[in-house]
Design a protein around this motif. Structure first.
Motif, short mmCIF file in Angstrom:
data_model
loop_
_atom_site.label_atom_id
_atom_site.label_comp_id
_atom_site.label_asym_id
_atom_site.label_seq_id
_atom_site.Cartn_x
_atom_site.Cartn_y
_atom_site.Cartn_z
N ASP A 61 8.00 1.99 16.41
CA ASP A 61 7.48 1.79 15.06
C ASP A 61 8.46 2.33 14.03
O ASP A 61 8.58 1.81 12.93
N MET A 113 7.81 4.45 -4.46
CA MET A 113 7.89 4.88 -3.07
C MET A 113 7.28 3.85 -2.13
O MET A 113 6.14 3.46 -2.30
N MET A 114 8.08 3.41 -1.15
CA MET A 114 7.53 2.61 -0.06
C MET A 114 7.24 3.59 1.06
O MET A 114 8.14 4.27 1.52
N LEU A 115 6.01 3.64 1.49
CA LEU A 115 5.66 4.62 2.51
C LEU A 115 5.28 3.95 3.81
O LEU A 115 4.53 2.98 3.83
N ARG A 166 27.02 -5.80 2.95
CA ARG A 166 25.90 -6.28 3.75
C ARG A 166 26.07 -7.76 4.03
O ARG A 166 26.47 -8.52 3.16
N TYR A 203 21.00 3.48 12.29
CA TYR A 203 20.70 2.11 11.86
C TYR A 203 20.85 1.97 10.35
O TYR A 203 21.49 1.04 9.86
N SER A 240 13.53 1.49 -5.56
CA SER A 240 12.49 1.94 -4.63
C SER A 240 13.15 2.83 -3.59
O SER A 240 14.28 2.58 -3.19
N VAL A 295 15.28 -1.86 5.25
CA VAL A 295 16.54 -2.58 5.05
C VAL A 295 16.26 -3.93 4.39
O VAL A 295 16.94 -4.32 3.44
N ALA A 296 15.25 -4.62 4.88
CA ALA A 296 14.91 -5.93 4.32
C ALA A 296 14.59 -5.80 2.83
O ALA A 296 14.96 -6.65 2.04
N LEU A 297 13.92 -4.73 2.47
CA LEU A 297 13.54 -4.55 1.07
C LEU A 297 14.68 -3.98 0.24
O LEU A 297 14.55 -3.82 -0.97
N ARG A 298 15.77 -3.67 0.91
CA ARG A 298 16.95 -3.15 0.22
C ARG A 298 16.61 -1.94 -0.64
O ARG A 298 16.98 -1.88 -1.82
N HIS A 300 23.69 -0.09 7.85
CA HIS A 300 23.36 -1.03 6.77
C HIS A 300 23.66 -0.47 5.39
O HIS A 300 23.23 -1.04 4.39
N ASP A 321 4.46 4.98 8.15
CA ASP A 321 3.98 6.03 9.02
C ASP A 321 4.19 5.47 10.42
O ASP A 321 3.76 4.37 10.75
N ASP A 322 4.97 6.18 11.23
CA ASP A 322 5.36 5.58 12.51
C ASP A 322 4.58 6.13 13.70
O ASP A 322 4.86 5.78 14.85
N MET A 358 3.89 -1.30 2.59
CA MET A 358 3.00 -0.63 1.66
C MET A 358 3.79 0.16 0.62
O MET A 358 4.61 0.99 0.96
N MET A 359 3.52 -0.12 -0.65
CA MET A 359 4.03 0.74 -1.71
C MET A 359 2.91 1.70 -2.04
O MET A 359 1.82 1.26 -2.41
N LEU A 360 3.17 2.97 -1.93
CA LEU A 360 2.10 3.93 -2.15
C LEU A 360 2.35 4.77 -3.39
O LEU A 360 3.46 5.25 -3.59
N GLU A 391 13.67 -1.22 9.67
CA GLU A 391 14.10 -2.59 9.41
C GLU A 391 13.43 -3.14 8.15
O GLU A 391 14.07 -3.82 7.35
N ALA A 392 12.16 -2.81 7.98
CA ALA A 392 11.47 -3.24 6.76
C ALA A 392 12.16 -2.65 5.53
O ALA A 392 12.33 -3.33 4.52
N VAL A 449 20.06 -8.89 8.16
CA VAL A 449 18.64 -8.70 7.84
C VAL A 449 18.39 -9.39 6.51
O VAL A 449 18.98 -9.01 5.49
N PRO A 450 17.57 -10.44 6.50
CA PRO A 450 17.38 -11.19 5.25
C PRO A 450 16.89 -10.30 4.12
O PRO A 450 16.13 -9.36 4.34
N ALA A 470 14.63 -9.33 1.47
CA ALA A 470 13.25 -9.66 1.11
C ALA A 470 13.11 -9.92 -0.38
O ALA A 470 12.27 -10.72 -0.79
N THR A 471 13.91 -9.27 -1.20
CA THR A 471 13.76 -9.48 -2.64
C THR A 471 14.21 -10.88 -3.03
O THR A 471 13.58 -11.54 -3.85
N ARG A 502 0.82 -3.16 7.87
CA ARG A 502 1.90 -3.42 8.79
C ARG A 502 1.50 -4.45 9.84
O ARG A 502 2.29 -5.31 10.22
#
Lengths: 350, 350
Positions: free
Chosen positions: A120, A109-111, B18, A148, A78, A129-132, A152, A113-114, B109-111, A126-127, B63-64, B66-67, B103
């Motif tokens: 934001d 694609m993870m999308l 990491r 940031y 992703s 990073v969490a989703l790697r 990571h 919008d800030d 969101m995966m778009l 951070e999200a 950062v934990p 998520a997967t 959010r």
DNA sequence: CGCCGATGTGACATCGTTCCCACACGCCAT
DNA sequence: ATGGCGTGTGGGAACGATGTCACATCGGCG
């Protein structure tokens, strides 16, 4: 009172249990290892066994769990894309281009919008990073994001705006040259009072576009009039009000350069409000070509950035970075077009 | 030849490793279990230990993953959003609304964008299944998506278009009523020759808008003229050409209802091309309010769907479905506005 | 003194997948 | 016979996080 829900579970339980590779293996009467080899195509599998496994997978509707695969392989498919505002068609196109390129290479694609907000932006990073995610494409609003992400170990590509030129890949346009060209078009027609509407003049795109504007004025021997440089932030309302004030005066400019599509909209609305004729009373040019500019009469002459190409190029660059992490940072410069429409004319009395 | 890369690894190796929960646990001198409890806040942890763990996590920038969490808990915090075309601002707004709502509830969101193609839609759905998203919001182009997702136990919500009314949650507008109202506005002004530009008339939105149009004609005692109902597909070019042909005849309609923003653009361009005055020669109304409609002169009277609300409502509904899987399917109907602008007038000679 | 509950902590199995390794065959060359 | 190879298969350990369970400690109570 003594009745206990756990005694007689009323819920029918998980109706669909998703098939795992174990189910496939059992149905094909092989081990998980063999099933895995058959499905991924890595390692030896006898032809008969392979087709048995494939048939079983098909029958069970087996779809491998990407999260489990990721966990094991420590490789993600992703990519994160972070833009300022999806409602702005510039960013929407950019996201569309990034999405298409991602998909073509087998990535999802993870999308996010800030809204142009630094907080934001940090949250979205951070999200990611969490989703790697494997990497991130971002239209940054601060330097913090890419720092940031780098900390990571997640490669990033800056698009449109560039905050970390020496440490981060980027995909941009030559804002300065384009702004200069479009401003010179105005000076060339004899305009001397040329206003610039711009978000800000200190960073990245705003700074470069401002410099381009200045360069064109200098080349034409025009002294900059600070009251013609309007830093009106990022929203239409502010630009509209500022444009109203500026256009409703005797010393109003004969031409306006709006440095992005939001500001152009404010200027356009203001000009309509005070009933100025475009291009008779005032010429208008814009940075960013968006759909309405070709719908209105006269059309708006604009610097057209190919936002979709910006997005897809950023993804391409990101994937190249992923496969070659050690190379020095690179910058792609995407060419722009100036689309001539009817909003430009010589100033009155020339 | 005898030299072996594994003897002298030249690559510096993973520069950033990491931090995992294990690293945090070691730094805080506790077990992984305790670290987990401290970080998630579930179960007993002594106050001193908790703060030690938190400090270690902070220091390591933990950062934990998520997967990994998803794998263990079998619960995902991503939702999939699948729209037809991000470049169309209707869908972009919808996606923006969905993203914001996601959010707000802690989801990412995966778009994906399927270009209106059934094949790409299926591909995107498969990617969502592979990623084990918690649910999917989709503007479907076929019934296949939601069926496929249901078979894999992934809840889905249809937005805008609705293909599986009885089996799937949906968020829509009352297309029929809105189309009728806006057409009645034309009949009310005395128009009798009213053309309809529409993508198709057999499914979901197209069918309902067509019915609304018909209902308004019937109510006004107008016989439908099939040559005024133009099914011109999904692209601007086709609509433009069809509109050119229709508007350049003696029996041209006195009003046009474009059933979506793409068709409206084609009609608008064609009217400009053959130099028809709007609304003098022809009135124009549209379904879908997009930015250019308020920028042009005269503005286009349009049915404004709040696309962002469609998106965010769809996400809300999806999350409700996730928490209550057994409830019967529900449909949210989002109210629309008719934005009056200048593109409508009585037909000439009234 | 022994037992209890309350409060904390760590060992270990687990999620679905991959992949390293051991092993089992059959065949050929020693 | 023995060893080695090519071909094919299964066992089991990861990956990172969670959560169950057993256990340890302490104070208080019968």
């Amino acid at each position: 009172m003594a009745q206990d829900a756990t005694d007689t579970p009323s819920a029918p339980g998980p109706v669909v249990r998703r098939a795992t590779i174990k189910d496939v293996a059992e149905m094909a009467a092989v081990s998980r290892s063999t099933a895995s080899r058959a499905l991924t195509g890595r390692g030896y599998v006898a032809e008969g066994v392979r087709s048995r496994v494939l048939a079983a997978a098909e029958k069970l509707g087996y779809v491998p769990d990407a999260t489990a695969r990721h966990l094991k392989q420590q490789v993600s498919l992703s990519i994160g894309v972070l833009v300022s505002d999806l409602r702005n068609s510039f960013y929407a196109e950019l996201a569309a281009g990034a999405g298409r390129a991602s998909r073509e290479h087998g990535y999802s694609m993870m999308l996010a919008d800030d809204g142009g907000l630094v907080d934001d932006e940090a949250g979205a990073a951070e999200a990611f990073v969490a989703l790697r995610v494997a990497g991130v494409v971002v239209t940054p609003v601060s330097r913090a994001v890419t720092d940031y992400l780098r900390r990571h170990g997640i490669p990033a590509v800056e698009v449109d705006r560039q905050f970390a030129p020496d440490e981060c890949d980027a995909v941009v346009v030559d804002n300065r040259a384009a702004a200069r060209r479009v401003t010179e078009q105005l000076t060339g027609l004899g305009h001397r009072r040329i206003a610039l509407f711009i978000d800000e003049t200190d960073w990245t795109t705003g700074r470069d576009r401002y410099w381009g504007y200045r360069a064109a004025l200098d080349a034409a021997g025009i002294q900059e009039d600070p009251s013609y440089v309007v830093s009106s932030g990022w929203d239409i309302e502010t630009a509209y009000n500022a444009a109203l004030r500026l256009l409703d005066t005797a010393s109003r400019p004969t031409a306006v350069f709006a440095a992005n599509n939001v500001l152009a909209e404010g200027v356009w609305r203001a000009a309509a409000q005070v009933k100025l004729d475009i291009p008779g009373d005032v010429s208008v040019v814009s940075f960013d070509d968006v759909p309405w500019m070709s719908m209105v009469t006269p059309g708006v002459t604009a610097v057209a950035q190919d936002a979709a190409t910006l997005g897809s190029t950023a993804v391409d660059r990101l994937l190249r970075r992923i496969s070659a992490p050690a190379e020095p940072p690179a910058v792609d410069v995407i060419p722009v077009d100036i689309i001539q429409r009817g909003s430009v004319a010589p100033p009155r009395g020339t």
